[in-house]
Design an enzyme around this catalytic site. Structure first.
Site, short mmCIF file in Angstrom:
data_model
loop_
_atom_site.label_atom_id
_atom_site.label_comp_id
_atom_site.label_asym_id
_atom_site.label_seq_id
_atom_site.Cartn_x
_atom_site.Cartn_y
_atom_site.Cartn_z
CD GLU A 1 -4.80 7.27 -2.08
OE1 GLU A 1 -4.96 8.40 -1.61
OE2 GLU A 1 -3.74 6.90 -2.59
CG HIS B 1 2.59 -4.72 -6.92
ND1 HIS B 1 1.29 -4.27 -6.79
CD2 HIS B 1 3.36 -3.61 -6.99
CE1 HIS B 1 1.28 -2.95 -6.81
NE2 HIS B 1 2.52 -2.53 -6.93
N GLY C 1 -7.88 6.77 14.71
CA GLY C 1 -7.59 7.80 15.70
C GLY C 1 -8.26 9.11 15.35
NE ARG D 1 -4.13 15.97 16.66
CZ ARG D 1 -3.23 16.65 17.29
NH1 ARG D 1 -1.95 16.48 17.04
NH2 ARG D 1 -3.58 17.53 18.21
#
Length: 154
Positions: A71, A98, A117, A119
């Protein structure tokens, strides 16, 4: 040759500044030693050292540690493809498969866009161990959020 996707000039100094977060006191990235280590025209690479604080009770890297690394690198990339004077990006959804356990060395995460994109954007992240084995594959969707005017929040 790949096409450059970044909406702004990015370098390692900018990444280190972002690692310190609002107020410059540090973030999860600084706590875990996550660093952006390579900036390509259409990809980012981040590394994270493995130590026992990343282990699960079985003595291998906790699956959540892979997700934090995934992330982080995808969120940085998502923010680098938008005009940050008008927008910012946040993780909206992430998944991870994993594939191989890791115990020592350094993890390397490589992210590339699947979709960019207005959004949202979608990022694929592949995480490798020091031996070059693919340990985790992840996909993150980032929401593109319009910044509010001054005094009303982000």
């Amino acid at each position: 040759m790949s096409t450059r996707i970044w909406a702004q000039e990015i370098d390692f100094d900018l990444c280190r500044q972002l690692d310190l977060g609002v107020g410059g006191k540090g973030t999860l990235m600084t706590k875990l030693g996550i660093e952006i280590s390579e900036i390509g025209d259409d990809y980012l690479v981040a590394t994270m050292p493995i130590d026992n604080e990343l282990y699960n009770p079985m003595g291998i890297v906790h699956g959540g540690a892979y997700v934090v690394l995934a992330e982080t690198v995808a969120s940085y990339a998502a923010n680098f493809v938008v005009d940050t004077s008008k927008y910012y990006c946040v993780g909206q959804e992430i998944n991870a498969n994993h594939l191989k356990a890791s115990r020592t060395g350094t993890l390397k995460a490589v992210t590339k866009p699947v979709h960019i994109g207005g959004r949202s954007s979608v990022w694929e992240i592949k995480i490798y161990n020091s031996a070059g084995d693919l340990c985790c594959i992840s996909r993150m969707t980032a929401a593109v959020v319009e910044k509010r005017s001054k005094g009303t929040g982000l």
